[in-house]
Scaffold this motif. Structure first.
Motif, PDB file in Angstrom:
ATOM      1  N   ASN A 375       0.814  -1.225   0.000  1.00  0.00           N
ATOM      2  CA  ASN A 375       0.000   0.000   0.000  1.00  0.00           C
ATOM      3  C   ASN A 375       0.842   1.267   0.000  1.00  0.00           C
ATOM      4  O   ASN A 375       0.319   2.366   0.109  1.00  0.00           O
ATOM      5  N   SER A 500      -7.893  -8.232  10.286  1.00  0.00           N
ATOM      6  CA  SER A 500      -7.355  -6.883  10.210  1.00  0.00           C
ATOM      7  C   SER A 500      -6.968  -6.398  11.609  1.00  0.00           C
ATOM      8  O   SER A 500      -7.621  -6.731  12.602  1.00  0.00           O
ATOM      9  N   GLY A 501      -5.879  -5.587  11.646  1.00  0.00           N
ATOM     10  CA  GLY A 501      -5.462  -5.004  12.928  1.00  0.00           C
ATOM     11  C   GLY A 501      -6.044  -3.613  13.118  1.00  0.00           C
ATOM     12  O   GLY A 501      -5.887  -2.982  14.161  1.00  0.00           O
ATOM     13  N   THR A 502      -6.711  -3.112  12.063  1.00  0.00           N
ATOM     14  CA  THR A 502      -7.210  -1.726  12.159  1.00  0.00           C
ATOM     15  C   THR A 502      -8.714  -1.621  11.932  1.00  0.00           C
ATOM     16  O   THR A 502      -9.292  -0.580  12.143  1.00  0.00           O
ATOM     17  N   ARG A 507      -9.433  -9.791   6.281  1.00  0.00           N
ATOM     18  CA  ARG A 507      -9.050  -9.454   4.908  1.00  0.00           C
ATOM     19  C   ARG A 507      -8.658 -10.746   4.184  1.00  0.00           C
ATOM     20  O   ARG A 507      -7.943 -11.589   4.743  1.00  0.00           O
TER      21      ARG A 507
HETATM   22  C1  LIG Z   1      -4.106  -4.429   3.458  1.00  0.00           C
HETATM   23  C2  LIG Z   1      -3.596  -3.183   4.112  1.00  0.00           C
HETATM   24  O1  LIG Z   1      -3.324  -2.188   3.483  1.00  0.00           O
HETATM   25  N1  LIG Z   1      -3.451  -3.245   5.464  1.00  0.00           N
HETATM   26  C3  LIG Z   1      -3.001  -2.060   6.178  1.00  0.00           C
HETATM   27  C4  LIG Z   1      -3.830  -1.893   7.447  1.00  0.00           C
HETATM   28  O2  LIG Z   1      -3.603  -3.046   8.274  1.00  0.00           O
HETATM   29  P1  LIG Z   1      -4.731  -4.151   8.518  1.00  0.00           P
HETATM   30  O3  LIG Z   1      -4.230  -4.973   9.700  1.00  0.00           O
HETATM   31  O4  LIG Z   1      -4.798  -4.959   7.235  1.00  0.00           O
HETATM   32  O5  LIG Z   1      -6.034  -3.432   8.778  1.00  0.00           O
HETATM   33  O6  LIG Z   1      -3.389  -0.749   8.156  1.00  0.00           O
HETATM   34  C5  LIG Z   1      -2.017  -0.854   8.615  1.00  0.00           C
HETATM   35  C6  LIG Z   1      -1.704   0.401   9.429  1.00  0.00           C
HETATM   36  O7  LIG Z   1      -1.864   1.507   8.622  1.00  0.00           O
HETATM   37  C7  LIG Z   1      -1.088  -1.017   7.405  1.00  0.00           C
HETATM   38  O8  LIG Z   1       0.237  -1.200   7.865  1.00  0.00           O
HETATM   39  C8  LIG Z   1      -1.526  -2.226   6.570  1.00  0.00           C
HETATM   40  O9  LIG Z   1      -0.750  -2.322   5.375  1.00  0.00           O
END
Ligand SMILES: CC(=O)N[C@H]1[C@@H](OP(=O)(O)O)O[C@H](CO)[C@@H](O)[C@@H]1O
Ligand SMILES: [Mg+2]
Length: 532
Positions: A375, A500-502, A507
């Motif tokens: 990303n 997802s962590g956020t 995902r």
């Molecule tokens: C697929 C994707 O873009 N996931 C993002 C997103 O994490 P997730 O855990 O996938 O929600 O937010 C993170 C923090 O900004 C970033 O490091 C990561 O690349």
């Protein structure tokens, strides 16, 4: 002991009883109107962190990055400009969830006692914020806490997240890393860019377009472009409406382009012109272009990583210097990019869990660690050993001297503290100019496998537990076996599912030899996941 002062100040920033806060992948991030008590408590943590580290300066960045305008967030920056040490994420969570003012003061003292912190010593904090409307009020909550514990602080106002990381490192290296302010940042990066662009045989860069997500990257890029000069940096800046807060990240920015796989509607560009998008706090970068048939082509974090690795590897070879160069990716990296790095560039690739703190840590194992998430979050780390080798090697030919000089300047061009969209932008522009490449030549290095990223709502995402850098599920037990059986049916198929962590979702990522197969594999894996 500021016990009474903490209680008195905290009473102005009460915590709602029904809320639980967690310091996550990118700090605390939520609806801005919930953040006031968290900001106050983060102020206490920042002061304790500074006191624990012999009064080193700690950074506090008020931002919610690529999130919608109604959100805000806060993250702490450690003395060398790196992300907060993980153990202190837990302390931040604990203090933020203290139910009452008295409990907060008690938790503060308990933490100080547990970590043997002398709370009478000086605490130093620097603050930055992005352009969100909620920023000033949250700043007040933060400074109320800092005042309650007698911390010294400097407010650097509206800066990009990477600029604050840079300022923190400059302060704690006593200026060795650079002048500890926003202008010092432009001078350091701009001077390096100008030197590299005026080197022998470098092609004059053509004009390109940068979408600043209507965020803090816009004023920063205007200032950087002015410092560099339009003779060697011809940029058309779009989506720079920072005085219209509702436009932040709206239908524009790196996250929009990466997830929607199309140009921001406001960006009118001709075919074959390279474009870039920053995210709302300018710590993520994506390039893209419309090819000669008007088809959208993405040049994402994987493409930036492979471009940087290829260029640095070439410079090291020409400089005849032995550097252990490696690339760090996550499971989301396109399989073609990993193959290109291993088979064409001949470099090692490490895969880590998602989150820049994991990639950053893994990149430190190399002399030169190139890390980018797909990303667009990433940078290039030069170890102290590598910097010494590059500084000290005596060249034996003019060509070697030229390449060594470029490597030395390249180190200053790149923000070593954290992924930095503006620093990465200058790096890409320097490399394309040296290679005499346009977007097409860059894109031709390798062809992405068609892929799809799907967001799946589930009852409880925490039941999805992974291993092997999030590439394989260990729970729920049967799911990975079903994914493996599906993947076998597709040529060049690969798929994984992770919580997802956020966001409150799972995902699913899938790639395969054709667009149709990638879409179908993603859909079938998502259907399995959605049953939980
Ligand atoms: C697929 C994707 O873009 N996931 C993002 C997103 O994490 P997730 O855990 O996938 O929600 O937010 C993170 C923090 O900004 C970033 O490091 C990561 O690349
Ligand atoms: Mg960001």
């Amino acid at each position: 002991m500021p016990h009474e002062k903490i209680i008195e100040a905290s009473s102005k920033h009460p915590k709602p009883a029904d809320r639980k806060f967690t310091y996550g992948t990118a700090g605390f991030r939520m609806k801005a109107d919930l953040l006031d008590p968290v900001m106050f408590r983060v102020g206490l943590v920042a002061a304790l962190r500074s006191q624990k580290l012999n009064s080193a300066t700690i950074g506090v960045m008020i931002t919610a990055s690529h999130n919608v305008p109604a959100d805000n967030g806060v993250k702490l920056v450690d003395p060398m400009g790196e992300m907060l040490e993980p153990a202190w994420e837990v302390y931040s969570t604990t203090l933020s969830n203290a139910a009452t003012d008295e409990e907060l003061a008690a938790e503060y003292q308990k933490l100080a006692d547990q970590l043997k912190i002398d709370t009478t010593r000086s605490a130093k904090v620097v603050i930055g914020r992005d352009t969100r409307e909620s920023g000033p009020a949250l700043l007040k909550a933060l400074t109320d806490a800092l005042d309650a514990v007698g911390a010294e602080y400097e407010d650097h106002g509206i800066v990009t997240t990477p600029q604050l990381h840079y300022i923190v490192r400059c302060i704690n290296t006593h200026g060795l890393y650079g002048n500890p302010h926003e202008n010092g940042y432009y001078e350091k990066l701009g001077d390096a860019y100008k030197q590299l662009m005026k080197a022998h045989g470098v092609k004059q860069p053509t004009k390109f377009t940068v979408d600043c997500a209507n965020g803090v990257g816009a004023p920063a890029l205007h200032k950087l472009a002015e410092y560099i000069g339009s003779d060697i940096f011809q940029v058309e800046i779009v989506n720079d409406q920072i005085n219209e807060p509702s436009k932040l990240n709206f239908q524009c920015g790196a996250d929009f382009v990466k997830t929607q796989q199309r140009l921001p509607p406001a960006s009118k560009v001709e075919n074959m012109v390279r474009c870039a998008s920053l995210d709302g706090d300018a710590d993520r970068l994506i390039y893209y272009y419309n090819d000669d048939k008007g088809n959208f082509r993405l040049l994402d974090g994987d493409k930036i990583a492979t471009l940087a690795a290829s260029f640095i590897g070439g410079l090291a070879k020409d400089a005849n210097i032995d550097l252990n160069i490696g690339v760090v990716q996550t499971a989301y990296a396109n399989g073609s990019s990993t193959d290109y790095i291993k088979k064409i560039l001949g470099l090692p690739v490490i895969c880590t869990p998602t989150g820049v703190k994991h990639l950053h840590h893994a990149a430190l194992a190399f002399d030169v660690g190139v890390y980018f998430e797909a990303n667009g979050h990433g940078t290039v780390l030069f170890s102290n050993n590598a910097i010494e080798k590059i500084q000290e090697l005596e060249p034996e030919s003019p060509g070697q001297a030229e390449s060594l000089k470029k490597l030395r300047i390249f180190i200053d061009l790149i923000n070593q503290t954290v992924g930095d969209a503006l620093s990465d932008l200058l790096m890409v522009e320097v490399i394309l100019a040296h290679k005499h490449w346009g977007p097409k030549e860059w894109d031709n290095n390798y062809t992405d496998l068609p892929n799809r990223l799907v967001r799946v709502e589930v009852t409880d995402r925490t039941v999805f537990k992974t291993t092997d850098a999030e590439r394989r599920l260990i729970e729920p037990a049967t799911v990975q076996k079903k994914i493996d059986e599906l993947v076998l049916k597709y040529s060049k198929g690969r798929a994984f599912a992770r919580a997802s962590g956020t966001e409150d979702a799972v995902r699913v990522y899938a790639e395969a030899a054709t667009r149709g197969e990638a879409e179908e594999l993603a859909r079938l894996v998502a259907e399995i996941v959605a049953q939980y």
